[in-house]
Design a protein around this motif. Sequence first.
Motif, mmCIF file in Angstrom:
data_model
loop_
_atom_site.group_PDB
_atom_site.id
_atom_site.type_symbol
_atom_site.label_atom_id
_atom_site.label_comp_id
_atom_site.label_asym_id
_atom_site.label_seq_id
_atom_site.Cartn_x
_atom_site.Cartn_y
_atom_site.Cartn_z
ATOM 1 N N VAL A 1 49.737 41.771 36.474
ATOM 2 C CA VAL A 1 49.891 40.788 36.890
ATOM 3 C C VAL A 1 49.364 40.257 38.019
ATOM 4 C CG1 VAL A 1 52.088 40.276 38.904
ATOM 5 C CG2 VAL A 1 52.423 40.950 36.536
ATOM 6 N N VAL A 2 48.464 41.574 39.279
ATOM 7 C CA VAL A 2 47.520 40.706 39.657
ATOM 8 C C VAL A 2 45.933 40.486 39.880
ATOM 9 C CG1 VAL A 2 46.696 42.225 42.474
ATOM 10 C CG2 VAL A 2 49.210 41.678 42.217
ATOM 11 N N ARG A 3 45.514 39.950 39.868
ATOM 12 C CA ARG A 3 44.358 39.753 39.224
ATOM 13 C C ARG A 3 43.654 38.222 39.740
ATOM 14 N NH1 ARG A 3 48.400 36.581 37.123
ATOM 15 N NH2 ARG A 3 48.172 34.717 36.233
ATOM 16 N N GLU A 4 42.053 38.198 40.015
ATOM 17 C CA GLU A 4 41.814 37.477 40.390
ATOM 18 C C GLU A 4 41.584 35.642 38.731
ATOM 19 O OE1 GLU A 4 37.838 38.270 41.140
ATOM 20 O OE2 GLU A 4 38.320 38.680 43.812
ATOM 21 N N THR A 5 42.511 34.329 39.463
ATOM 22 C CA THR A 5 42.994 33.145 38.201
ATOM 23 C C THR A 5 43.313 34.491 37.007
ATOM 24 O OG1 THR A 5 40.808 32.265 38.982
ATOM 25 C CG2 THR A 5 41.287 31.583 37.266
ATOM 26 N N ALA A 6 42.724 35.369 36.151
ATOM 27 C CA ALA A 6 43.310 35.338 35.168
ATOM 28 C C ALA A 6 42.635 36.638 34.669
ATOM 29 C CB ALA A 6 42.927 34.912 33.861
ATOM 30 N N PRO A 7 42.959 38.041 33.945
ATOM 31 C CA PRO A 7 42.743 39.915 33.755
ATOM 32 C C PRO A 7 41.882 39.267 32.807
ATOM 33 C CG PRO A 7 45.349 39.220 33.062
ATOM 34 C CD PRO A 7 44.753 37.242 33.663
ATOM 35 N N VAL A 8 40.855 40.301 32.964
ATOM 36 C CA VAL A 8 39.880 40.666 31.407
ATOM 37 C C VAL A 8 40.937 41.377 30.764
ATOM 38 C CG1 VAL A 8 39.133 42.412 33.681
ATOM 39 C CG2 VAL A 8 38.048 41.712 31.225
ATOM 40 N N PRO A 9 40.752 40.383 29.468
ATOM 41 C CA PRO A 9 41.039 41.632 28.190
ATOM 42 C C PRO A 9 40.164 42.308 27.535
ATOM 43 C CG PRO A 9 40.215 39.474 27.434
ATOM 44 C CD PRO A 9 39.803 39.350 28.575
ATOM 45 N N GLY A 10 41.012 43.333 25.959
ATOM 46 C CA GLY A 10 40.231 44.486 26.150
ATOM 47 C C GLY A 10 39.764 45.669 26.006
ATOM 48 N N ALA A 11 40.450 45.875 27.620
ATOM 49 C CA ALA A 11 40.722 47.687 28.198
ATOM 50 C C ALA A 11 41.113 48.216 27.214
ATOM 51 C CB ALA A 11 40.885 47.755 29.394
ATOM 52 N N SER A 12 41.078 49.572 26.650
ATOM 53 C CA SER A 12 41.406 50.632 26.026
ATOM 54 C C SER A 12 41.325 52.342 26.405
ATOM 55 C CB SER A 12 41.417 50.176 24.425
ATOM 56 O OG SER A 12 39.571 49.947 24.441
ATOM 57 N N ASN A 13 41.802 52.927 25.556
ATOM 58 C CA ASN A 13 40.983 54.276 25.619
ATOM 59 C C ASN A 13 39.670 54.279 25.565
ATOM 60 O OD1 ASN A 13 43.756 55.301 26.430
ATOM 61 N ND2 ASN A 13 44.315 55.723 24.068
#
Length: 729
Positions: free
Chosen positions: A109-121
């Motif tokens: 929810v808290v991010r600059e403009t849009a969050p970056v996708p793709g983070a994982s383990n």
Amino acid sequence: MANQGATDVPLAGWSVQYLPGSPTATSAWQVTPLDGAVAANGSFLVQEAAGAGGTTPLPSPDVTGSIAMSATTGTIALVNSTTQLTCKTAAACALDVSIVDLVGYGSAVVRETAPVPGASNTASVARIGSDTDNNAADFLAGAPTPTSGGGGPVPVVARIHEIQGTTHLSPFDGEQVSGVTGVVTAVRAFGSARGFWFQDTQPDADPATSEGLFVFTGSTTPAVAVGDAVTVAGTVDEFYADAPPASSVMLSTTELVGASWTVTAQGVGVPAEAVGATTVPEVYTKEPGGSIEELPLEPSAYALDFWESREGMRVRVDDVRVVGPTTPFNELFVTTKPAQNPTPRGGTIYTGYDQQNSGRVQVLSLIPFAQRPFPQADVGDVLAGETSGPVDYSRFGGYLIQATTLGAHIDNGLARESTRPQRPAELAVATYNVENLSPGNPQAKFDRLAAAVVADLASPDVLALEEIQDNSGPSNDGVVAADETLRRFTDAIAAQGGPRYDWRQIDPVDGADGGQPGGNIRVAFLFNPARVSFVDRPGGDATTPVEVLDGPRLSVSPGRIDPANAAWESSRKPLVGEFVFRGRTVFVVANHFASKGGDQPLFGRFQPPARTSEVQRLAQAAAVNAFAHELLAEDPRANLLVLGDINDFQFSPVMARLTQGGVLDPLINHLPVNERYGYVFQGNSQALDHILTSPFILRPDYDIVHINAEFADQASDHDPQVVRFVPTG
């Protein structure tokens, strides 16, 4: 964190803070105080709590904290104080002047403009360029690259043509790039190799550099649409479909992996480049005697270079003729050069290793089949109007069009052929590869093959069969007998109104003759006892060699040629039979030489391609040629036929070795050049099956009967062939 400046940045009194991706009223920022400094042009590593998985340690951290961060969603802030933040919305945090930088990832929810996708383990997010206050554009998910006390990789801002470069290999292979702009031209939303193609609408002036590129997203369908203008960041990768780069024989596809992107506009059109009869060069490729990958592309001189210089770009072909029928994998081949070596039935004839027919190109479809079923096209049919899409490279080798628009399928009514019946004084001998026939096949296959024997081959007197499997088919259970396979086939022929054929064959040693594991394929004879008799001489088995005795006659019948010869290792052994027709002896050798598997592909990275499988077939040809010499030395006027699936071309060294000394005449060479085919591979009409006769078989009437190879609906992938003649003696 990294410092690209020329002076150190002290961190005393600063902190790293973390907030869950979807904070609640009770959620609180967690704080790790910092100390020390980020060195000029260096980096600073903060280690937080380890997760439950993973065994690879980080480099020595500069500061260690205890925050348990989510791998998939959350917000991390760099703060110039150690006071706990209180903001829980993007807008509130944007007003907090103590926040030096902030990144939200996943669904934060808290991010600059849009969050970056793709983070994982297994994937981290890292900054890829300048700070635009848009996390999705500024950061990239990819393999973790933690760096302590020094500089980390800095992505390069690049254009697509710079990434593609002027050879088959990208100059940026393995590097991170950012700010790559273009317009989405196609999306692959199915399978395990999903992604999208995008194309730069401001090309450079170099014809060797492509303006298109594929973004690989794995099993995730990318959230883009055709016409979206995008700015993409990712890692450049040269993808080889068949093997690791060091051992691959294919050409690679340049891709972006671990990518992130931002849509900056919608509804942007990209025109397709027209490819026609004069567009693709006649010469197929340069032939350096090794890899062509690092050679400068010459798209105006060589067909392979032409397609590589358009890899990923949207192209179109119009009103193209089908030269390779639709396969079970929903693919077909068309020609962009309709006048290039055409066959009378609409194909493209393959006449030599230097005649690769550069007009051929494969067509697949990105259109959902529920919306537009893939055309079931035969050779000679037409895809009318426009067929367009990005240029790709097949996992089996070869350039193709991933069609987003498919031309209308025009059925030109290609008819299956039938040969004439033999006259009373003529002996008719045929060969047919029945493609792994076993009792496990449906009755429909037996019926179709049987109908072809009766109606299309006019019930030949002798029929040599290739790829007869044992009674249990591909089950690897020690069974080698094939009587059930042959009984079921001959029953089907009789049911179609054909003769009640008898058969002769020799069971192989289990697992010794190659082919589908467990299938124990072999060659076999069918013969019509009402027209021809078989001379049975006992003693022929899998390991006993047949010998030529005076007369001439065979020591065993049926028998195998030199079965202990290393040339036949993991390959079918030739079967020799002695027949009598109207009081005259006829010797027939049924063959199925070693396959071309293992040869380098025509479209591959090594030019000219190495024909490694040829070595075994040359030795096999020598063994059969030696038998022919021995028989004809006993009687130069003997009636000898050598036939079957030779697995090589009429112009090949194998055929030259098989016919050496003039003992055998390949009948295919008596046909017009554009009719010398019975098999279609990657759009080339070619010959793998052959009938050869001894010199004193006079005026043979030879026919390749086109019933399979040119058609989408096949009983086998080979066409049968037949010869009719009056035996001498």
